[in-house]
Scaffold this motif. Structure first.
Motif: not given
Lengths: 95, 423
Positions: B382-385, B390-393
């Motif tokens: 999974g992805l945690r931000i 931001d654009a990259g994320e």
């Protein structure tokens, strides 16, 4: 430590593992389609087809053998929570 | 209409075929998961042939006395040659150990998967298991002018379940299939009160997770000549029994045509406090949609209810859940959905989690653990931000969506991994 390679055919992933690893320890981490219930070799939820390399798994214990028989498991099927990798190459997929 | 079951006598369904079950009108909750507003019945049956008597299922243990009284009103124990176990759950097998003591000569017929359960059931009594014979579709028992024909109908709702068909009378002893928790001493569907809600409620809570198996069973049952369906709970269906079979087929079939049936489907659920997890969800959905052969649906959990989401989840091939982390946990609407899935089959679906967080970000891992516990496969971490993507994320979110779509469509490239690299 001796290594082995186990391939989960359903998701196209091969993992190099230390000898002695049980399938359950790897399959969950890579997200293979093998699913688990009791995790203690009793419920047969994690029945797995060994496509090749069955000889590279430790033989089933008396308990696993009985559960496989009771659930009419076909040949070359093992419980992923019990089956221990001893070397070489193994290919598996969910039963 | 006189109440058929107000005495301790057996009730005749057809010549030589009797109900010897029990009424439990005061039960208000069954197996924790089902409400039973007017109780239930535990239905057991006796079939008499020229060469022997068969007992089909028993009752819950604390109703054994009335079961044996009714049984004794139509048969003596030494006449019993056959015991059929359509389902080993304790509400149908509670009186079995005592029945086996009273009729030790009887042979037990059950499904292959029921054998282990029979041993476990008899364990406390220390009794040696009786002579038992595993049977499947096509196997029969001849009672002398009466033929019991077995139908292999597993997972309705246990692995052991089967149905038994009395050929000469066209009676289907169906086990829990076509049953319901409804207690009315008039017993027959054309005499009892309105039990239609109970019939559908029972399907929704007991049979729905196994709808593929329901359709297999219905296909076996539809060709039979049916004069009466005798289920293990609730009324006997003698008036238009085929209607109930047809209703099961309807209930197990999606209501509207699935426009995405030729594609894989991914449903993205999210909930978002400040719009960050929502932006992640939108990017993930866009990434998945970019891969051909995947139809994506995006839902905000704040805009619906668990029941509706359960319907969506049942039909989906893949599920992604987005949650912020609040006080080291995913938020309640996520858990409400993820704790409402016992009525549908989610085993083997693809699952994933993502979310924005402020400090520690536990939600994603907790959701992944729950998805694995529900027997989904979680092939992509999974992805945690942290806080605002931001654009990259957001590009990472799109990549996650693409990867999930590739897993759904089998387009993922073969990977070689060393176990040491796995978390």
């Amino acid at each position: 430590m001796p290594k082995a390679k186990v391939t989960f055919e359903d998701i196209g992933v091969s993992v190099t593992v230390p000898a002695g690893t049980r399938l359950i320890e790897v399959s969950e981490k890579v997200g293979a389609g093998i699913t688990y219930g009791c995790r203690e070799g009793e419920c047969c939820t994690c029945l797995t087809k060994v496509v090749s390399g069955a000889e590279n798994l430790a033989p089933p214990s008396i308990l696993e053998d009985q559960v496989l028989k009771d659930n009419l498991a076909p040949r070359n099927h093992r419980l992923a929570c019990q089956a221990q990798i001893i070397g070489g190459e193994i290919v598996v997929k969910p039963a | 209409m006189p109440a058929a079951a107000l005495t301790d006598q057996a009730v005749e369904l057809a010549p030589g075929v009797h109900w010897v079950g029990a009424l439990d009108p005061h039960l208000r909750n069954f197996d924790i998961i089902l409400k039973t507003a007017n109780g239930t019945t535990y239905n057991s049956y006796v079939v008499r042939g020229e060469n022997g008597v068969a007992v089909i299922d028993t009752v819950k243990e604390n109703f054994a006395d009335v079961f044996f009284q009714r049984l004794e009103s139509v048969a003596s124990y030494d006449e019993i040659t056959t015991i059929v176990l359509n389902h080993l759950e304790p509400d149908h097998s509670g009186a079995l150990p005592e029945l086996l003591k009273r009729a030790p000569q009887a042979r037990v017929y059950l499904s292959s998967r029921a054998q282990m359960m029979l041993k476990a059931l008899l364990k406390p009594s220390g009794e040696k298991p009786p002579e038992y014979i595993p049977v499947t579709t096509g196997d029969t028992v001849d009672l002398g002018g009466r033929t019991l024909h077995f139908l292999h109908t597993p997972y309705l709702h246990w692995p052991d379940t089967q149905c038994t068909y009395l050929v000469e009378e066209g009676i289907l002893f169906s086990g829990d299939v076509f049953g319901c928790h409804f207690c009315d001493a008039r017993l027959f569907n054309d005499s009892v009160g309105d039990f239609r809600f109970s019939f559908e409620y029972y399907y929704a809570h007991i049979m729905r997770p196994f709808r593929e198996n329901v359709l297999d069973a219905v296909a076996l049952i539809e060709p039979l000549e049916l004069n009466l369906i005798a289920p293990a709970h609730g009324p006997f269906l003698r008036h238009q029994p085929r209607d109930y079979v047809h209703r099961y087929r309807e209930l197990a079939t999606p209501r509207l045509f699935n426009e995405a049936r030729s594609e894989k489907t991914l449903v993205v659920f999210y909930i978002s406090a400040y719009g960050n997890t929502r932006r992640m969800a939108e990017a993930l959905a866009a990434g998945a949609e970019a891969i051909g052969g995947v139809r994506v649906s995006l839902y905000d959990l704040e805009g619906g209810e668990s029941g509706i989401f359960t319907d969506l989840i049942e039909e989906a091939d893949g599920l992604a859940f987005g949650s912020p982390t609040i006080n080291a946990d995913a938020v309640k609407p996520i858990w409400d959905v993820l704790s409402s899935l016992t009525t549908v089959n989610v085993k083997g679906k693809l699952g994933a989690a993502f979310g924005s967080y402020g400090w520690s970000g536990e939600a994603v891992r907790l959701i992944e653990d729950r998805l694995r516990g529900l027997k989904l496969r979680v092939p992509v971490e999974g992805l945690r931000i942290k806080l605002v993507p931001d654009a990259g994320e957001l590009e990472q979110c799109r990549d996650l969506g693409e990867l999930l779509a590739r897993h759904l469509t089998g387009k993922v490239e073969h990977r070689e991994i060393d176990m040491a690299a796995l978390a």
